[in-house]
Scaffold this active site. Sequence first.
Site, PDB file in Angstrom:
ATOM      1  N   HIS A   1       0.764  -7.367   7.460  1.00  0.00           N
ATOM      2  CA  HIS A   1       1.755  -6.954   8.453  1.00  0.00           C
ATOM      3  C   HIS A   1       2.698  -8.077   8.872  1.00  0.00           C
ATOM      4  O   HIS A   1       3.910  -7.888   8.927  1.00  0.00           O
ATOM      5  CB  HIS A   1       1.067  -6.391   9.697  1.00  0.00           C
ATOM      6  CG  HIS A   1       2.037  -5.971  10.756  1.00  0.00           C
ATOM      7  ND1 HIS A   1       2.481  -6.824  11.753  1.00  0.00           N
ATOM      8  CD2 HIS A   1       2.675  -4.801  10.955  1.00  0.00           C
ATOM      9  CE1 HIS A   1       3.342  -6.190  12.514  1.00  0.00           C
ATOM     10  NE2 HIS A   1       3.478  -4.954  12.067  1.00  0.00           N
TER      11      HIS A   1
ATOM     12  N   LYS B   1       8.491  -4.874   4.990  1.00  0.00           N
ATOM     13  CA  LYS B   1       8.667  -5.689   6.194  1.00  0.00           C
ATOM     14  C   LYS B   1       9.767  -6.725   5.940  1.00  0.00           C
ATOM     15  O   LYS B   1       9.532  -7.927   5.931  1.00  0.00           O
ATOM     16  CB  LYS B   1       7.353  -6.380   6.558  1.00  0.00           C
ATOM     17  CG  LYS B   1       6.204  -5.431   6.825  1.00  0.00           C
ATOM     18  CD  LYS B   1       6.435  -4.572   8.061  1.00  0.00           C
ATOM     19  CE  LYS B   1       6.337  -5.376   9.332  1.00  0.00           C
ATOM     20  NZ  LYS B   1       6.444  -4.521  10.534  1.00  0.00           N
TER      21      LYS B   1
ATOM     22  N   HIS C   1      -2.745   4.248   9.916  1.00  0.00           N
ATOM     23  CA  HIS C   1      -1.865   3.105  10.137  1.00  0.00           C
ATOM     24  C   HIS C   1      -2.557   1.794   9.745  1.00  0.00           C
ATOM     25  O   HIS C   1      -3.528   1.395  10.380  1.00  0.00           O
ATOM     26  CB  HIS C   1      -1.481   3.078  11.622  1.00  0.00           C
ATOM     27  CG  HIS C   1      -0.512   2.022  12.004  1.00  0.00           C
ATOM     28  ND1 HIS C   1      -0.823   1.027  12.912  1.00  0.00           N
ATOM     29  CD2 HIS C   1       0.761   1.806  11.631  1.00  0.00           C
ATOM     30  CE1 HIS C   1       0.230   0.253  13.079  1.00  0.00           C
ATOM     31  NE2 HIS C   1       1.204   0.699  12.323  1.00  0.00           N
ATOM     32  N   ARG C   2      -2.091   1.186   8.663  1.00  0.00           N
ATOM     33  CA  ARG C   2      -2.728  -0.006   8.082  1.00  0.00           C
ATOM     34  C   ARG C   2      -4.168   0.295   7.676  1.00  0.00           C
ATOM     35  O   ARG C   2      -5.034  -0.577   7.707  1.00  0.00           O
ATOM     36  CB  ARG C   2      -2.677  -1.192   9.048  1.00  0.00           C
ATOM     37  CG  ARG C   2      -1.292  -1.476   9.614  1.00  0.00           C
ATOM     38  CD  ARG C   2      -1.287  -2.646  10.587  1.00  0.00           C
ATOM     39  NE  ARG C   2      -0.125  -2.583  11.463  1.00  0.00           N
ATOM     40  CZ  ARG C   2       0.090  -3.368  12.512  1.00  0.00           C
ATOM     41  NH1 ARG C   2      -0.796  -4.303  12.810  1.00  0.00           N
ATOM     42  NH2 ARG C   2       1.159  -3.240  13.257  1.00  0.00           N
TER      43      ARG C   2
ATOM     44  N   ASP D   1       1.872  -2.302   4.901  1.00  0.00           N
ATOM     45  CA  ASP D   1       3.024  -3.183   5.093  1.00  0.00           C
ATOM     46  C   ASP D   1       3.138  -4.161   3.931  1.00  0.00           C
ATOM     47  O   ASP D   1       2.123  -4.644   3.423  1.00  0.00           O
ATOM     48  CB  ASP D   1       2.863  -3.974   6.392  1.00  0.00           C
ATOM     49  CG  ASP D   1       2.637  -3.068   7.590  1.00  0.00           C
ATOM     50  OD1 ASP D   1       3.576  -2.354   7.954  1.00  0.00           O
ATOM     51  OD2 ASP D   1       1.518  -3.073   8.144  1.00  0.00           O
TER      52      ASP D   1
ATOM     53  N   ASP E   1      -4.088   4.439  14.217  1.00  0.00           N
ATOM     54  CA  ASP E   1      -5.121   3.478  13.816  1.00  0.00           C
ATOM     55  C   ASP E   1      -6.476   4.162  13.653  1.00  0.00           C
ATOM     56  O   ASP E   1      -7.391   3.592  13.065  1.00  0.00           O
ATOM     57  CB  ASP E   1      -5.267   2.373  14.881  1.00  0.00           C
ATOM     58  CG  ASP E   1      -4.021   1.529  15.047  1.00  0.00           C
ATOM     59  OD1 ASP E   1      -3.233   1.427  14.083  1.00  0.00           O
ATOM     60  OD2 ASP E   1      -3.839   0.959  16.140  1.00  0.00           O
TER      61      ASP E   1
ATOM     62  N   GLU F   1       5.681   0.461   3.918  1.00  0.00           N
ATOM     63  CA  GLU F   1       6.701  -0.126   4.790  1.00  0.00           C
ATOM     64  C   GLU F   1       7.098  -1.504   4.287  1.00  0.00           C
ATOM     65  O   GLU F   1       6.266  -2.414   4.215  1.00  0.00           O
ATOM     66  CB  GLU F   1       6.205  -0.239   6.234  1.00  0.00           C
ATOM     67  CG  GLU F   1       7.273  -0.831   7.150  1.00  0.00           C
ATOM     68  CD  GLU F   1       6.831  -1.038   8.583  1.00  0.00           C
ATOM     69  OE1 GLU F   1       7.496  -1.828   9.291  1.00  0.00           O
ATOM     70  OE2 GLU F   1       5.830  -0.430   8.992  1.00  0.00           O
TER      71      GLU F   1
ATOM     72  N   GLU G   1      -0.741   4.201   5.644  1.00  0.00           N
ATOM     73  CA  GLU G   1       0.465   3.388   5.806  1.00  0.00           C
ATOM     74  C   GLU G   1       0.081   1.940   5.565  1.00  0.00           C
ATOM     75  O   GLU G   1      -0.996   1.504   5.974  1.00  0.00           O
ATOM     76  CB  GLU G   1       1.026   3.569   7.223  1.00  0.00           C
ATOM     77  CG  GLU G   1       2.329   2.831   7.511  1.00  0.00           C
ATOM     78  CD  GLU G   1       2.131   1.426   8.086  1.00  0.00           C
ATOM     79  OE1 GLU G   1       3.139   0.704   8.252  1.00  0.00           O
ATOM     80  OE2 GLU G   1       0.975   1.050   8.377  1.00  0.00           O
TER      81      GLU G   1
END
Length: 238
Positions: free
Chosen positions: A49, A108, A7-8, A36, A225, A106, A34
């Site tokens: 993000h 945003k 995640h990120r 953003d 994370d 993703e 992943e």
Amino acid sequence: MSKVFAHRGSSIKYPENTMLAFKKAEKTGCYGIELDLHMSRDGYQIVIHDETVNRTTNGRGYIKDLTLRELKKFSIKRKWYRNEKIPTLDDVLEWAMTTNLIINIELKNDKIYYEGQEEAVVQKVAEYGLGDRVIYSTFNHKSVKKLKQLTDSEVAALYSKKGTNPLLLVKSTGADAIHANHRVMTESLMKDCQQHGIPVRLYTLNKPPLIKKWIDAGLAGVITDDPELAENILKEKQ
């Protein structure tokens, strides 16, 4: 078998949504990362993000109001990683070509809608020939529908509100998968999706008991994370 998505990037140890975090994530052996995306004033896809640079960098302002040149002047302000810069989608995709990672992009675009972002991102992914290694996701469910018209890549509908029926969300948007906050998902809802061929991935699973619970339940994707922790738990299960 569950797949681990960073995640990120490996954001528990390194600055989120940076090339460093993504490269460190790859070394954990995770299945994917992943990231953003927002869009700059001059139309570049910016990997960050928040709608602003305020929290994660030494700059100020909304992404939509800043040019790429201005954004590249800012530095990440987490601990001693101040040499890290905000990446673009080009930066990530160029590097991704040297890996086998699946890239969950993703958009945003739920709080600020970036006109033309869907087309621009799909085109950019096509330029790098990575369409078969990309999953698109967004909280903007109109954008899910638009992405489904533009690409054959997997498109996931994101949600975080309790009471949402994921199967109905899939039916209304045409999404291929569900990405949800783990707090609003139940094993029963997940099984309903699986029985209809809809993979479910949950964020943000960082604690061992939660990761173990959902892996045991047959979750398709662990979005975390801490990909190193999740990969170790997965190996123990195997």
